[in-house]
Design a protein around this motif. Structure first.
Motif, mmCIF file in Angstrom:
data_model
loop_
_atom_site.group_PDB
_atom_site.id
_atom_site.type_symbol
_atom_site.label_atom_id
_atom_site.label_comp_id
_atom_site.label_asym_id
_atom_site.label_seq_id
_atom_site.Cartn_x
_atom_site.Cartn_y
_atom_site.Cartn_z
ATOM 1 N N ALA A 287 0.802 -1.213 0.000
ATOM 2 C CA ALA A 287 0.000 0.000 0.000
ATOM 3 C C ALA A 287 0.843 1.274 0.000
ATOM 4 O O ALA A 287 0.344 2.349 -0.347
ATOM 5 N N LYS B 181 0.856 5.359 -6.795
ATOM 6 C CA LYS B 181 0.675 3.987 -6.351
ATOM 7 C C LYS B 181 1.640 3.061 -7.078
ATOM 8 O O LYS B 181 2.009 3.325 -8.226
ATOM 9 N N PRO C 206 3.048 4.199 -1.225
ATOM 10 C CA PRO C 206 3.304 4.754 -2.560
ATOM 11 C C PRO C 206 4.779 4.640 -2.938
ATOM 12 O O PRO C 206 5.636 4.315 -2.118
#
Length: 584
Positions: A311, A319, A313
């Protein structure tokens, strides 16, 4: 008793046992306070006529109220493993998520009743009362977040009388909480520092009020009108006031993400539970968070699962898999990530210099056992019979402690910090159509994190997010910013996002030494292995752990059956076979 000890008694840093000695007059303690004639008896006029004793009473209330490090709370959500929530995890018969602190509330109410008859100076009395108003509000808010409305008790009941009243509505309880917080605000100084650090002040009151009103406006309490109800404007106003006033009083984001817990009493800390060595240690339970090879007696707490690791970044704020600047692959997952990743996650082959061991690297693979590079209790993979994920958490650890002293960790628990005030404000701003203000907060948080600004100055964020997209972005930011701080569970619950967990399973990442570093006899030909010297496979944490099952009924917990049996005036919540509606 010397001057130093008297100062400790007057602050929340006091050891609980010392408070009880002062208050109860244990045998053999006649030298605790030179100016106390008889420690065996403390009538109200004695307690409420002495600043030392009155503050000792208050300190005992702090000890019964303040939270500690939320170790392993992430097992209930998508943060760490191996535990899960399933059907019948919460029932009215068990003690899971039950909170009924009326004995402490009674003692707070005694303070309000008796202190008015005492002879304390006005400023001393008011400061004590202000803190007590906050503590009572704290207990009521936790109960309301669990159950909805509960009985409001403003006066102490007799010791031999059970709590025999019905539940107030949820709306009445929120009003009562805000009433107590507003009373606290009027009586407290703006900011406690130095030897008084840890006591509740105006800053803590405003920050907590913003949290309370964010919950009041939330989908948890307003499922039929989750994002257009009038409470969001109230939440926005409260959180804006908190943000602005705290800024005026010198609060700000710490210079680096690492500094939040490593530099105690920094300007980001608004409300903290203070730990001191010696006397009050191991709130972080570092002995359980560390790998067993560098600890003792315990391990396996707060181990990040793979979905949480993914999760984070990339360093440009995009992402994984969506960045035009940094490619992403499971085999190089640790490269070019949000700097908060490295401050939080210890991964296979990463530097993890526990016990002040320079250049020590953490390994989590069976390939290295019985090599000195790893301990059998620190590994993850097909052969394991206990919960491991292939990762460790490093937030809040005092990594320099040797294994023999690991339980002396005295890192303060930061319950509320300025970043939360900012993100609470951002959430309320978005729901009141002030998206520019919300985006400005996200950019500030990401800038401090060390994410690249980018040519557009957006730190990886989209400039034209719709309300729903920005809502998701704020919650995603909270997930990373507050990793292992116990907030993910509350965030999913108050936003009614259990569906993100329902039906999920937990996975870790298994590491295998690459063939070129193993000879024909199976011996390692390289000892200073780096993360890139392994291949990685995603594997379920433990095959017999079931998938997550989170029923709708868990948005409000059931009152405990034993409490219902004691008091026939209590109603059970509607989702649990009763008639009480906990919603607004």
């Amino acid at each position: 008793m010397n001057t130093r000890k008297i100062k400790i008694v007057k602050t929340p840093k006091v050891v609980f046992a010392l408070c009880m000695l002062i208050l109860l007059g244990s045998a053999g303690c006649n030298n605790i306070l030179d100016d106390v004639e008889n420690l065996g008896q403390y009538p109200p006029d004695k307690v409420w006529g002495s600043e030392v004793l009155a503050n000792a009473y208050l300190t005992d209330l702090y000890a019964s109220t303040l939270p500690s490090w939320p170790v392993n709370s992430g097992v209930y959500v998508d943060e760490c493993g191996p535990g899960v929530i399933t059907t019948d995890f919460i029932t009215s018969q068990n003690g899971t998520f039950k909170y009924w602190p009326y004995s402490t509330i009674r003692r707070i109410n005694i303070l309000f009743q008796e202190i008015e008859n005492g002879t304390l100076e006005d400023d001393v009395r008011n400061t004590i009362k202000g803190q007590a108003y906050f503590l009572r509000a704290w207990h009521y808010f936790k109960m309301v977040s669990y159950y909805g409305g509960v009985p409001i008790i403003k006066e102490p009941q007799d010791l031999d009388v059970d709590l025999m009243v019905g539940r107030n509505t949820t709306a009445e309880c929120f009003d009562f909480i805000i009433e107590d917080l507003d009373a606290a605000y009027q009586l407290l100084p703006s900011r406690f520092k130095n030897e008084n650090f840890g006591r509740i002040d105006k800053a803590a009151v405003l920050a907590f009020k913003g949290r309370v009103l964010l919950h009041k406006a939330s989908p948890q309490f307003n499922p039929s009108n989750p994002y257009d109800n009038s409470y969001w404007q109230e939440a926005y106003a409260a959180n804006k006031t908190a943000k602005d006033e705290l800024n005026n009083w010198g609060y700000r984001l710490a210079d680096t993400y690492d500094a939040i817990f490593k530099e105690e009493q920094n300007d980001e800390v608004i409300m903290a539970t203070v730990y001191v060595n010696p006397g009050k240690t191991n709130g972080r339970q570092e002995h359980g968070v560390r790998p067993l090879s560098e600890s003792k007696n315990s391990t396996g707490l707060d181990q990040p699962i793979w979905s949480f690791v993914e999760a984070y970044p990339m360093v440009d704020g995009k992402k994984p898999g969506e960045s035009a600047n940094y490619s992403y692959d499971v085999q190089t997952y640790w490269q070019n990530r949000d700097p908060r990743f490295y401050a939080t996650i210890a991964y296979n082959g990463a530097l993890f210099e526990l016990g002040a061991q320079a250049e020590r690297r953490q390994y989590t693979t069976f390939d290295l056992v019985p090599s000195t590079l790893a301990n059998v209790d620190d590994i993850f993979g097909e052969k394991q019979t206990f919960g491991r994920t292939g990762f460790y958490c490093r937030k809040g650890l005092e990594e320099e402690l040797p294994a023999t002293e690991v339980e002396t960790n005295s890192t303060d628990w930061v319950e509320i910090r300025y970043a939360e005030v900012l993100l609470n404000f951002a959430e309320a701003a978005n729901e009141t159509n002030k998206s520019d203000e919300a985006i400005a907060v996200l950019k500030l948080i990401r800038k401090r994190a060390g994410i690249e600004e980018g040519a557009d100055g957006m730190y990886g964020l989209s400039a034209d997010m719709a309300r729903e997209e920005l809502r998701d972005a704020i919650l995603a930011e909270r997930r990373i910013e507050f990793a292992f701080e116990g907030k993910r569970f509350d965030d999913l619950r108050r936003t009614r996002r259990w569906h993100l967990l329902d039906g999920t399973r937990k996975y870790g990442l298994e590491a295998f030494v690459k063939d070129e570093y193993v000879d024909a006899e199976g011996n390692l030909t390289k000892t200073d292995l780096m993360p890139e010297d392994f291949t990685y496979t995603v594997r379920e944490v433990i095959n017999n752990i079931p998938e997550m099952v989170v029923p709708e009924s868990y948005y409000f917990y059931p009152l405990r059956l034993s409490d219902l049996e004691k008091n026939p005036n209590l109603e059970q919540n509607a989702a649990w076979g009763g008639t009480f509606n906990p919603e607004l």
